[in-house]
Structures are given as structure tokens and as C-alpha cells.
Design a protein around this motif. Structure first.
Motif, PDB file in Angstrom:
ATOM      1  N   GLN A 127      -0.579   4.980  -1.375  1.00 17.29           N
ATOM      2  CA  GLN A 127      -0.683   5.980  -0.310  1.00 17.29           C
ATOM      3  C   GLN A 127       0.104   7.241  -0.669  1.00 17.29           C
ATOM      4  O   GLN A 127      -0.345   8.361  -0.438  1.00 17.29           O
ATOM      5  N   LEU A 134      -6.397   3.703  -3.086  1.00 21.31           N
ATOM      6  CA  LEU A 134      -5.839   3.448  -1.754  1.00 21.31           C
ATOM      7  C   LEU A 134      -6.852   2.714  -0.879  1.00 21.31           C
ATOM      8  O   LEU A 134      -6.480   1.788  -0.107  1.00 21.31           O
ATOM      9  N   GLN A 188      -7.324   2.166   8.398  1.00 22.83           N
ATOM     10  CA  GLN A 188      -6.848   3.373   7.721  1.00 22.83           C
ATOM     11  C   GLN A 188      -7.956   4.072   6.938  1.00 22.83           C
ATOM     12  O   GLN A 188      -7.822   5.242   6.572  1.00 22.83           O
ATOM     13  N   LYS A 189      -9.013   3.361   6.636  1.00 19.75           N
ATOM     14  CA  LYS A 189     -10.075   3.928   5.789  1.00 19.75           C
ATOM     15  C   LYS A 189     -10.740   5.147   6.416  1.00 19.75           C
ATOM     16  O   LYS A 189     -11.023   6.139   5.717  1.00 19.75           O
ATOM     17  N   THR A 229       0.806  -1.230   0.000  1.00 20.30           N
ATOM     18  CA  THR A 229       0.000   0.000   0.000  1.00 20.30           C
ATOM     19  C   THR A 229       0.833   1.270   0.000  1.00 20.30           C
ATOM     20  O   THR A 229       0.300   2.380   0.049  1.00 20.30           O
ATOM     21  N   GLN A 230       2.167   1.084  -0.011  1.00 24.13           N
ATOM     22  CA  GLN A 230       3.025   2.259   0.089  1.00 24.13           C
ATOM     23  C   GLN A 230       2.891   3.177  -1.125  1.00 24.13           C
ATOM     24  O   GLN A 230       2.733   4.386  -1.001  1.00 24.13           O
ATOM     25  N   CYS A 239      -6.951  -1.066  -1.309  1.00 20.41           N
ATOM     26  CA  CYS A 239      -5.838  -1.920  -0.882  1.00 20.41           C
ATOM     27  C   CYS A 239      -5.350  -1.647   0.531  1.00 20.41           C
ATOM     28  O   CYS A 239      -4.356  -2.235   0.987  1.00 20.41           O
ATOM     29  N   CYS A 240      -5.957  -0.764   1.247  1.00 22.73           N
ATOM     30  CA  CYS A 240      -5.475  -0.422   2.590  1.00 22.73           C
ATOM     31  C   CYS A 240      -6.221  -1.233   3.637  1.00 22.73           C
ATOM     32  O   CYS A 240      -7.251  -1.856   3.342  1.00 22.73           O
ATOM     33  N   HIS A 241      -5.732  -1.152   4.858  1.00 24.29           N
ATOM     34  CA  HIS A 241      -6.392  -1.829   5.974  1.00 24.29           C
ATOM     35  C   HIS A 241      -7.633  -1.058   6.366  1.00 24.29           C
ATOM     36  O   HIS A 241      -7.772   0.116   6.073  1.00 24.29           O
TER      37      HIS A 241
END
Length: 682
Positions: free
Chosen positions: A6, A71, A79-80, A2-3, A74-76
Motif C-alpha cells: 500500500q 496491492l 479496499q479494491k 498489505t502495509q 493482497c488487499c481486502h
């Protein structure tokens, strides 16, 4: 894993926020409506450019949204919420930016449009102000009459009404100016500008109001005057009808009733005179506010009313007198008839006397004096007949008065008509006789001029023929002719001089213009005669000098001595004062003739000088003759000086022609002759 999404999301969000921050900073710089119109237009163009950048910002926000979707995919889960919170902040900031852009541009645009509309309305108002100033600036034009003044007042009232309607526009402009000043603070719409606009309007309104008030006063004054005039004219018309009803044979009223009616009317004349004087005083103010042509009409109208009033007064007086005469009895008619018959008889006697004395002369006139006497007789008769005109008019008036009476004046009327016809016939005959005599006098006055013309041709022929004479018989032939021509010249000059002295008579007979033309022709003839006379004298002297060469001294000396003695006797005869101015004129004419003969004698003496050379006895005789000659010329000079001094009794019109032909003193001529003779002897 996810880097990378992001980092992309972070970059897009930061990029969008920085863009919106820059836009907001630009908006804050231009978010101001204060200042002049040029600055406001510049800020309006700048905000318009900023609004045109909205698609660019929309792209940047969309990139941030797509990066956020990638983002979020694919993020946790933990983090959303943070990512969504940043998205909400970004959207809120974008909506705020878009709203700011729209509101800032709209606000500036609204102020600019509001200002533009105000300027258009203000310019239109200013043009109206200028137009009204041009219309109201000239002074009130004077009008022809009441109707034109009413039209002028109506037009001024329309202008004033128009000015009043513009007050609503002025109030709205002042409100708009105050509103704009609160928003822009520009001096063009401040309180002073508003006050100036209102002051200009107040000036226009005051001028329009003053014009209306002035025209109302002028119109009302003319209306009052016209009403008074109409009232007076109605009274005049009624009086004319009343007077007409009392006149003529168709009137059924008795003479006494008609006289009573006329006396009733007379009581109104004094009141009418007062009313007319008030109208004339009232007209002074009306005329001051009326055009020259209108003032002339008002004056003529007043004069006409006064004439009608005077005619009515005269008619009333005449009719009253006539009616009072009608009240007399038959004895009054008889008295007037006898009076008319007596005056008619006297008139006929006077006509008969004038016909016998002034229209039937006993003899036929031949000389000028007889013609003048006859012309004066006819002129006096004509004047006497003209002086009878009032008597003829009186006879006619008396006859008309008799016709009014209920009696038959036909026989007397026929006598009066016959006498008047005879009078008219005598007037025509006297005029014809006077004119015919004037024609004869004109022909008689032309004779000296015709004689001068004939003499001038003869004198010129003699001068041409004697220009060169080779032999003694020719001199003996033409010298007597020249002497006869000189004698005729003196006679003609005397006639012309006498004609010039008759200026008053010529003017009275022929008129000023014809007499002046005749006298100018006479003066021209006198000048021509003088020139030819002098030329003949010179030619005579020349011929005599030629003749003297063929004769001895005795034959030349004795005629000179006889002529000198004759001149001495004639000069001695003129040494006396004349009783009147015509006598002095005639004496002056004769002395001028003696001067010309003296010139002739002097020329003959000079011509005899060559015959005395070398002979002391002859020289002694000539010296004694010259001494007597000098004594003669001194005596003649003294008489002339005394006579010229006495000429101050003559008027300029009588003596003008003489002053033009005044000769040099004879002494100057003789002294010159004597000096030349002495030099020749030496």
C-alpha cells in the motif's frame, strides 16, 4: 501484510501525479501563441522538450500500475474499489496530460509553421514588388518604329497582367496576416503592415496601368500616322502610274487626251499638299515619342514623299508644257527650228571670235607682264567658255524638243553636235594654255629667289675672303666686288619687294596655298638678304677705313661730298605724293634703299674721322658736311613720316610684309654717328 504494497502504491501514484502536475504547469507557462517570433520559437522548443519527457511519465504511470496490481492482489475486497478509483483517476490524468502535451506542442508548431509559410510568401511578394519597381521606375524608352512600339505595349500589357494575377496572392497574404494577427498579435502582421503591403501593390499596379495607357496612346497615335502615310503612299503610287501612262512614245493616247489626263491629275495636287501638311503636323507628336533614329526615318520618309510629290508636280508641269507644244502645228516646229538655227549660228560666231581673240595670240610672251596678260587672256577665255554652258544646255534642250516633233531633225542635230564638240575642244585647249602659262609664271617668280641664292653664296664667299686682308692691293681688289654685291643686293631687294606686292596676283594664278608658301619663302629670303647686306656694309666700312689710312683727306672727302649731293638730289626727287597704293609701296621701297645708302654714307663719314685730327680746316669741312647731312636726314624723315601716314590706304594683305621690315628712322642712326665723331674729336 498489505502495509508495504500500500505504501509503495501510494508513493508511485503521488510521484506520477506530481510529475504530471509539474509538466502541466510547464505547459501552461508555454501554452501561448502571442508575441514575437523569437518567443514563439522558444516556446516551440520548450514544448518539444516537454513532449520528449512522455516516456519518463509513462514509466512512472507503469510503476503505479504495477504497484496497484501488487496491492490488489493482497488487499481486502472492500479496499479494491478505492484503489481502482485512484487508478482510473491516475489514467485519466495521464491521458489528459499526454493530450495536453500533444495539443499544446501541435498548436504552437502549427502557428509557427503557418507564420513561416506566410513569411516565405510575403518575402516572395516583396521581391516581386521590388523587381516590378525596378522595371517600372525608368521612364518609357523611345522606340524605333511602330512594330517596336507594339512589342513594347505587348510587354507592358504582360507586366500589367502579371500585376493583376498577383492580386490573388496579395488577398491571400492579407487573409493570412489577419489570421496570424488574431493568433500572435505581432505588429509585423497588424493592420498597418497589411495596409503598407496593399499600398505598395497599388503603387506598382498604378505605374503598370499608367505605362500601358501611355504606350497605348503612343502606339495608337503611331498606328493612325502610319495608316495615313500608307494611304498617301498608295495615292502617290497611283498618281505615278497615271503620269507614267501619259509619258513616253509607247503611250497610245493622243496628245489631247494625255493633256486632259494630266489636267485631271493636277486637281489632286492641292488635296495632296493638304494631306502631306496634315501628315507633317501629325508627325510632330509621333516624333516626340520615337527614338532619334526612328524620328530621323520618319522625317526622311516625309521628305521623300514631299520630294516625290514635287517631282510629280515638276514632271506634270514639264509634260503639260511639252504636250501643249506638241499641239502646235508644223509652223511651231519651223519656228523652233529657225530659232535653234539662229542661236546655233550665233553660238558658232561667238566660238570663232573667242578662238581668234583668246586662243591664238599674235606674239610670244617673254616678260612677266606679257605672261600675266596672256594668263589673264586665257583665264578670261576660259571663263567666257564656262559662261557658255547654259547656252550649250539650252541648245541640247531645244534639240531634244525638236526630236519630239514628227519631223527629221538629223541635219540640224549634226550641226549642234559638231558645235558642242568644238566647244568642248576649245574648253580643253584654253585650260591647257592657261595651265602652261601658269607654269611659266611660276618659273618666272622663282628667278628672284634663285638669284638671291646665288648672291647669298657670293656674298658669303666675299665675307669669308675679306675676313683678314693683309695688304692694300687685296683691299683694292675686293672692295669693288663688295660694292657690286651691295648694288646687286639692293636690286634683289627691290625685286623681292615687288614680288611681295603681287600677293593677290600670285593667289589668283597659283592658288592660295602655293602663293602663301611662295611669299613665306620670299620673306625668308628678304631676312637672309638683310643680314648679309648689313654684314657686307660693315665689311665695306672696315675696308674703307683701312683704305683711308693710306690716302689723304681730300681723296676721302670728295667721294663723301659727291655721294651726299647725289643723295640730296634723289631725296628731293622723291618729295612728292603718289596717286595710288602700289605707287606708295614702290616709293617706300625706294626710300628704304636710300636709308641703306645713308647708313653707308654715315659709316664712311665715321671712318674718315681719324683723318681730320689736328687739322681745323678739315674739321670745318667735315662739320659743314655733317650739317648738310643732318638736314638731308631730317628731310628724309619728314618724307618717310608723311609716306607712312599715307600707308593707311593699304589693306592688311598688301602692307603686311612691309610692316615686318620697317627700319628705324635714319635720324637716330646719324645722331649716333655724329655724337661718336664729336667725342672722338674731343
Amino acid at each position: 501484510m498489505t502495509q508495504q504494497p500500500q505504501e509503495g502504491f501510494h508513493r508511485s501514484v503521488v510521484d506520477a501525479q506530481e510529475w504530471m502536475k509539474a509538466v502541466q504547469e510547464r505547459l501552461q507557462i508555454n501554452d501561448n501563441t502571442q508575441g514575437p517570433r523569437a518567443a514563439l520559437e522558444a516556446r516551440l522548443r520548450e514544448t518539444e522538450k516537454i513532449c520528449q519527457l512522455e516516456p519518463e511519465g509513462c514509466v512512472k504511470v507503469d510503476l503505479a500500475l504495477r504497484a496497484a496490481e501488487a496491492l490488489l492482489a493482497c488487499c481486502h475486497e472492500d479496499q479494491k474499489p478505492k484503489i481502482l478509483a485512484r487508478l482510473r483517476d491516475l489514467k485519466a490524468q495521464w491521458e489528459e496530460t499526454v493530450t495536453y502535451m500533444t495539443h499544446c506542442h501541435s498548436r504552437i508548431e502549427w502557428v509557427w509553421l503557418h507564420w513561416s509559410e506566410y513569411l516565405l510568401a510575403r518575402d516572395e511578394f516583396c521581391r516581386w514588388i521590388q523587381k516590378m519597381v525596378v522595371v517600372l521606375e525608368p521612364p518609357v524608352e523611345l522606340q524605333l518604329g511602330l512594330k517596336e512600339k507594339q512589342w513594347q505595349l505587348s510587354h507592358a500589357q504582360v507586366l500589367l497582367h502579371n500585376v493583376g494575377r498577383q492580386a490573388v496572392l496579395l488577398d491571400r497574404l492579407l487573409e493570412e496576416a489577419a489570421s496570424l494577427f488574431n493568433r500572435i498579435g505581432d505588429p509585423s502582421v497588424d493592420a498597418d503592415a497589411q495596409q503598407r503591403m496593399k499600398a505598395e501593390y497599388d503603387v506598382v499596379k498604378a505605374k503598370a496601368q499608367a505605362r500601358v495607357e501611355l504606350l497605348e496612346q503612343v502606339t495608337q497615335e503611331h498606328e493612325h500616322f502610319q495608316a495615313s502615310v500608307n494611304e498617301f503612299q498608295l495615292w502617290l503610287k497611283a498618281v505615278v502610274e497615271q503620269v507614267s501612262s501619259c509619258l513616253g512614245r509607247n503611250c497610245k493616247l493622243s496628245t489631247k487626251d494625255r493633256l486632259s489626263a494630266l489636267q485631271d491629275i493636277a486637281e489632286d495636287f492641292s488635296r495632296a499638299e493638304e494631306s502631306l501638311q496634315r501628315l507633317e503636323a501629325q508627325a510632330v507628336g509621333v516624333i516626340q515619342n520615337t527614338s532619334p533614329l526612328g524620328a530621323e526615318r520618319i522625317t526622311e520618309e516625309l521628305e521623300e514623299m514631299r520630294k516625290v510629290l514635287e517631282k510629280l508636280r515638276v514632271l506634270w508641269e514639264e509634260e503639260e508644257g511639252r504636250l501643249q507644244g506638241l499641239l502646235k502645228s508644223k509652223e511651231a516646229y519651223e519656228r523652233q527650228r529657225r530659232q535653234l538655227e539662229a542661236e546655233l549660228g550665233e553660238f558658232k560666231k561667238d566660238l570663232q571670235r573667242l578662238a581668234e581673240e583668246g586662243l591664238e595670240p599674235t606674239g610670244k610672251a617673254g616678260t612677266e607682264e606679257e605672261l600675266v596678260a596672256l594668263w589673264r587672256l586665257y583665264s578670261a577665255t576660259r571663263a567666257a567658255l564656262a559662261a557658255e554652258e547654259p547656252r550649250v544646255a539650252r541648245l541640247q534642250a531645244q534639240l531634244k524638243e525638236l526630236i519630239i516633233f514628227p519631223h527629221d531633225p538629223q541635219p540640224l542635230s549634226d550641226s549642234v553636235v559638231a558645235a558642242i564638240q568644238e566647244y568642248q575642244s576649245m574648253k580643253g585647249k584654253s585650260t591647257r594654255l592657261r595651265n602652261a602659262t601658269g607654269v611659266q609664271l611660276w618659273q618666272h617668280s622663282q628667278r628672284p629667289l634663285q638669284d638671291v641664292q646665288l648672291w647669298r653664296a657670293l656674298a658669303q664667299r666675299l665675307l669669308d675672303v675679306t675676313a683678314s686682308l693683309p695688304d692694300l692691293p687685296s683691299i683694292h681688289t675686293f672692295l669693288p666686288q663688295i660694292e657690286a654685291a651691295l648694288a646687286e643686293s639692293s636690286r634683289l631687294k627691290e625685286q623681292l619687294t615687288m614680288l611681295q606686292l603681287k600677293k593677290d596676283l600670285l593667289s589668283s594664278v597659283f592658288g592660295q596655298e602655293r602663293a602663301t608658301a611662295l611669299l613665306e619663302e620670299v620673306a625668308t629670303s628678304v631676312r637672309d638678304r638683310d643680314l648679309l647686306h648689313n654684314s657686307l656694309l660693315q665689311r665695306k666700312s672696315k675696308l674703307q677705313s683701312l683704305l683711308a689710312k693710306h690716302k689723304d683727306f681730300g681723296a676721302a672727302f670728295k667721294p663723301l661730298q659727291r655721294k651726299l649731293l647725289d643723295l640730296q638730289a634723289r631725296v628731293q626727287a622723291e618729295n612728292g605724293l603718289q596717286p595710288d597704293c602700289p605707287g606708295k609701296q614702290a616709293q617706300l621701297s625706294r626710300l628704304q634703299g636710300l636709308q641703306e645708302e645713308g647708313l653707308d654714307l654715315g659709316a664712311q663719314m665715321e671712318a674718315a674721322q681719324p683723318l681730320i685730327q689736328g687739322n681745323p680746316n678739315h674739321q670745318h669741312k667735315v662739320d659743314r658736311l655733317s650739317a648738310d647731312y643732318q638736314a638731308l636726314q631730317r628731310s628724309l624723315e619728314m618724307i618717310l613720316e608723311h609716306l607712312l601716314y599715307a600707308r593707311q590706304c593699304l589693306s592688311p594683305k598688301d602692307g603686311g610684309s612691309l610692316s615686318k621690315t620697317k627700319p628705324l628712322p635714319l635720324g637716330y642712326v646719324l645722331v649716333g654717328i655724329w655724337t661718336r665723331s664729336q667725342q672722338a674729336n674731343k
